[in-house]
Write an enzyme that holds these catalytic residues in place. Structure first.
Site, PDB file in Angstrom:
ATOM      1  N   LYS A   1       0.846  -1.209   0.000  1.00 33.21           N
ATOM      2  CA  LYS A   1       0.000   0.000   0.000  1.00 33.21           C
ATOM      3  C   LYS A   1       0.874   1.249   0.000  1.00 33.21           C
ATOM      4  O   LYS A   1       0.702   2.154  -0.803  1.00 33.21           O
ATOM      5  CB  LYS A   1      -0.904  -0.001   1.236  1.00 33.21           C
ATOM      6  N   ASN A   2       1.826   1.300   0.939  1.00 34.14           N
ATOM      7  CA  ASN A   2       2.587   2.539   1.090  1.00 34.14           C
ATOM      8  C   ASN A   2       3.502   2.811  -0.098  1.00 34.14           C
ATOM      9  O   ASN A   2       3.806   3.969  -0.391  1.00 34.14           O
ATOM     10  CB  ASN A   2       3.397   2.515   2.394  1.00 34.14           C
TER      11      ASN A   2
ATOM     12  N   CYS B   1      -4.864  13.552  12.555  1.00 32.03           N
ATOM     13  CA  CYS B   1      -5.020  12.126  12.280  1.00 32.03           C
ATOM     14  C   CYS B   1      -5.058  11.424  13.620  1.00 32.03           C
ATOM     15  O   CYS B   1      -4.411  11.851  14.570  1.00 32.03           O
ATOM     16  CB  CYS B   1      -3.836  11.638  11.455  1.00 32.03           C
TER      17      CYS B   1
ATOM     18  N   ARG C   1       1.125  14.648  13.114  1.00 31.49           N
ATOM     19  CA  ARG C   1       1.617  14.458  11.751  1.00 31.49           C
ATOM     20  C   ARG C   1       1.626  15.738  10.916  1.00 31.49           C
ATOM     21  O   ARG C   1       0.921  15.852   9.897  1.00 31.49           O
ATOM     22  CB  ARG C   1       0.817  13.364  11.049  1.00 31.49           C
TER      23      ARG C   1
ATOM     24  N   ASP D   1       4.320   0.495  12.142  1.00 28.62           N
ATOM     25  CA  ASP D   1       3.103  -0.079  11.561  1.00 28.62           C
ATOM     26  C   ASP D   1       2.878  -1.537  11.978  1.00 28.62           C
ATOM     27  O   ASP D   1       1.862  -2.131  11.594  1.00 28.62           O
ATOM     28  CB  ASP D   1       3.142   0.025  10.023  1.00 28.62           C
TER      29      ASP D   1
ATOM     30  N   ARG E   1      -8.801  -0.117   4.253  1.00 24.49           N
ATOM     31  CA  ARG E   1      -7.814   0.846   3.745  1.00 24.49           C
ATOM     32  C   ARG E   1      -6.494   0.154   3.417  1.00 24.49           C
ATOM     33  O   ARG E   1      -5.750   0.628   2.554  1.00 24.49           O
ATOM     34  CB  ARG E   1      -7.541   1.935   4.799  1.00 24.49           C
TER      35      ARG E   1
HETATM   36  C1  UD1 Z   1       4.587   6.714   6.350  1.00 26.42           C
HETATM   37  C2  UD1 Z   1       3.640   5.561   6.162  1.00 26.42           C
HETATM   38  C3  UD1 Z   1       3.014   5.148   7.482  1.00 26.42           C
HETATM   39  C4  UD1 Z   1       4.110   4.866   8.516  1.00 26.42           C
HETATM   40  C5  UD1 Z   1       5.073   6.035   8.602  1.00 26.42           C
HETATM   41  C6  UD1 Z   1       6.266   5.746   9.509  1.00 26.42           C
HETATM   42  C7  UD1 Z   1       2.843   5.941   3.906  1.00 26.42           C
HETATM   43  C8  UD1 Z   1       1.688   6.271   3.039  1.00 26.42           C
HETATM   44  N1  UD1 Z   1       2.608   5.960   5.226  1.00 26.42           N
HETATM   45  O1  UD1 Z   1       3.793   7.802   6.824  1.00 26.42           O
HETATM   46  O2  UD1 Z   1       2.239   3.976   7.278  1.00 26.42           O
HETATM   47  O3  UD1 Z   1       3.511   4.654   9.770  1.00 26.42           O
HETATM   48  O4  UD1 Z   1       5.595   6.344   7.294  1.00 26.42           O
HETATM   49  O5  UD1 Z   1       6.933   4.605   9.080  1.00 26.42           O
HETATM   50  O6  UD1 Z   1       3.914   5.628   3.435  1.00 26.42           O
HETATM   51  N2  UD1 Z   1       6.523  14.377  10.857  1.00 26.42           N
HETATM   52  C9  UD1 Z   1       6.698  15.696  11.189  1.00 26.42           C
HETATM   53  N3  UD1 Z   1       6.745  16.628  10.179  1.00 26.42           N
HETATM   54  C10 UD1 Z   1       6.613  16.282   8.869  1.00 26.42           C
HETATM   55  C11 UD1 Z   1       6.440  14.920   8.538  1.00 26.42           C
HETATM   56  C12 UD1 Z   1       6.384  13.995   9.558  1.00 26.42           C
HETATM   57  O7  UD1 Z   1       6.833  16.041  12.363  1.00 26.42           O
HETATM   58  O8  UD1 Z   1       6.668  17.165   8.010  1.00 26.42           O
HETATM   59  C13 UD1 Z   1       6.466  13.371  11.947  1.00 26.42           C
HETATM   60  C14 UD1 Z   1       5.095  12.696  11.997  1.00 26.42           C
HETATM   61  O9  UD1 Z   1       4.184  13.476  12.755  1.00 26.42           O
HETATM   62  C15 UD1 Z   1       5.419  11.376  12.645  1.00 26.42           C
HETATM   63  C16 UD1 Z   1       6.838  11.079  12.153  1.00 26.42           C
HETATM   64  O10 UD1 Z   1       7.353  12.321  11.674  1.00 26.42           O
HETATM   65  O11 UD1 Z   1       5.443  11.510  14.035  1.00 26.42           O
HETATM   66  C17 UD1 Z   1       6.890  10.036  11.044  1.00 26.42           C
HETATM   67  O12 UD1 Z   1       6.210  10.507   9.927  1.00 26.42           O
HETATM   68  P1  UD1 Z   1       6.591  10.119   8.429  1.00 26.42           P
HETATM   69  O13 UD1 Z   1       7.829   9.280   8.383  1.00 26.42           O
HETATM   70  O14 UD1 Z   1       6.538  11.350   7.608  1.00 26.42           O
HETATM   71  O15 UD1 Z   1       5.358   9.190   8.061  1.00 26.42           O
HETATM   72  P2  UD1 Z   1       4.389   9.293   6.822  1.00 26.42           P
HETATM   73  O16 UD1 Z   1       5.176   9.494   5.575  1.00 26.42           O
HETATM   74  O17 UD1 Z   1       3.255  10.194   7.125  1.00 26.42           O
END
Ligand code: UD1
Length: 421
Positions: A22-23, A118, A123, A308, A400
């Site tokens: 999915k991701n 979320c 996030r 995850d 999902r």
């Molecule tokens: C992706 C995955 C999700 C997984 C996560 C961590 C997809 C579609 N989703 O989510 O399933 O749980 O990686 O492995 O690929 N953060 C910030 N600022 C930002 C971006 C992120 O503070 O601009 C924080 C988030 O709040 C969170 C952490 O960083 O606490 C990890 O987020 P991130 O690695 O960005 O996860 P996603 O890409 O949203």
């Protein structure tokens, strides 16, 4: 609203096919926005999140056709007639933010709704914004939307992410493929889904090195071409189903699974007393003995233990011998499954980002509520080990991220069905 009903009925036996990730698919799909030529993905998972991304790309003017029962996605972005990713779609799924980088690179502008709160944590998007600004984008927040523009195009730069965010890495890499000059992204995320994205972008003509390491170097090109690319195996779906024979007993083969997708997770399973071995077609998982040992788990960025799989691992630890400590370091609010597991007789004490689980001899079936995608499967797993009937409501969360979830569990002998309420 549908529910899933599970009756714990002992050991499982058989095979479970693992779908495309999915991701990975959710970041490969927006890559179509980078090129005027068609991008075709094979081994796509059949999930509601994929439909949401198809709708989002469609709203921007891309054509997305779902072929072969959804396993093939044929996309074309030869004409894009909208640069606004609307709140009504974005609010359904945070991964919608992955259109920002590609649109900015291709069109020089993008307006993307902020995903909003979320359930598993705040996030924010600050890391995405900082990285794209380093490439010359001007980004403003107005009325809940990020307004991004790069009137003179994006320019390569050296940028270090403050945290190795998966999404920020993906957005930045996609944007940099069409930027002028070289981009060096430091402290990049190393997840297999990012490696898969880079491999696809390379087929489209992008010049990228270093995927899978903390430094990714992208040499911008003038245009990208079309490509056909198979989506990598879903390591989270894989890990979730690996826990089925671990918690219920028996022996299950996960078709398409490889240990190298989940090394940290496999090490923990080994310490818990679960055998994992590679076969020609995938992985075979079985307990060494009836007793499951308690293990401590800390979630980390790849190659650490994946956040995850934390909820699903907690379900296993609820039935282990002894006390295990699970520390969540990626998301601040990711223990919402704990109160539901407690309804099934689990002993869990949550203090901030740390859950202490004292294993019990027998979980008991109960009515429980899925609170997010991965939590939903942890409750199904717990139901497999519980005495009596477990009813998991709000199963739209499962849809999902897990295709044919009932059929896959039933295929190895679980008593599980989906019912309309
Ligand atoms: C992706 C995955 C999700 C997984 C996560 C961590 C997809 C579609 N989703 O989510 O399933 O749980 O990686 O492995 O690929 N953060 C910030 N600022 C930002 C971006 C992120 O503070 O601009 C924080 C988030 O709040 C969170 C952490 O960083 O606490 C990890 O987020 P991130 O690695 O960005 O996860 P996603 O890409 O949203």
């Amino acid at each position: 609203m549908d529910s899933i009903v599970i009756k714990g009925n002992g050991p499982l036996k058989g095979q479970i096919p693992i779908a495309g990730a999915k991701n990975a698919c959710l970041t490969l799909m927006p890559a179509t926005l980078l090129s005027e030529e068609p991008l075709t993905l094979t081994n796509a998972p059949r999930l509601s999140d994929i439909k949401t991304m198809s709708a989002l790309l469609g709203s921007l003017g891309a054509e997305v056709s779902s072929l072969q029962d959804g396993k093939v996605l044929a996309m074309s972005s030869h004409k894009l007639d909208n640069h606004v990713a609307d709140y009504e779609i974005v609010r359904k799924m945070r991964a919608s933010n992955l259109v920002l980088g590609p649109m900015l690179a291709r069109l020089g502008r993008a307006v993307v709704s902020l995903p909003g709160g979320c359930a598993i944590g705040a996030r924010p998007m600050d890391l995405h914004i900082e990285a794209l600004e380093a490439l010359g984008a001007e980004i403003e927040l107005k009325e809940g939307y990020l307004h991004a523009k790069a009137p003179k195009g994006l320019k390569g730069a050296v940028h270090e992410l403050r945290f190795a965010s998966v999404g920020a890495t993906e957005n930045t890499v996609m944007a940099a493929t069409l930027a002028k000059g070289t981009t060096v992204l430091k402290n990049a995320a190393r997840e297999p889904e990012i490696v898969d994205l880079v491999q696809c972008l390379r087929k489209m003509g992008a010049q990228i090195e270093g995927e899978g390491t903390s430094t990714i170097t992208i040499q911008g090109v003038d245009r990208l071409s079309g490509a056909t690319h198979p989506v990598v195996t879903d390591r989270i779906e894989l890990g979730s189903y690996m826990l089925a024979p671990a918690i219920a007993g028996g022996e299950v083969e996960l078709l398409g699974g490889r240990i190298n997708l989940l090394e940290a997770f496999c090490e923990k399973l080994d310490s818990a007393g679960i055998n994992v071995s590679e076969t020609e077609n995938g992985l075979v998982v079985a307990r060494r003995a009836d007793l499951i040992h308690s293990v401590d788990v800390t979630t980390e960025v790849y190659p650490g233990f994946p956040t995850d799989l934390q909820a699903q691992m907690m379900a296993l630890m609820c039935t282990a011998d002894g006390v295990s400590v699970l520390e969540e370091k990626i998301f601040e609010n990711r223990f919402m499954h704990a109160p539901e597991l407690i309804r099934m007789g689990a002993q869990i004490d949550v203090q901030g980002g740390v859950a202490t689980v004292t294993g019990v001899k027998q979980l008991k079936g109960a009515r429980v509520m899925a609170t997010d995608l991965r939590a939903s499967v942890s409750l199904i797993l717990a139901g497999l080990a519980a005495e009596g009937e477990t009813v998991v409501s709000r199963v739209y969360h499962v849809d999902r991220g897990y295709e044919h979830v009932v059929a896959k569990f039933a295929g190895v002998g679980a008593q599980i069905e989906r019912v309309k309420e």
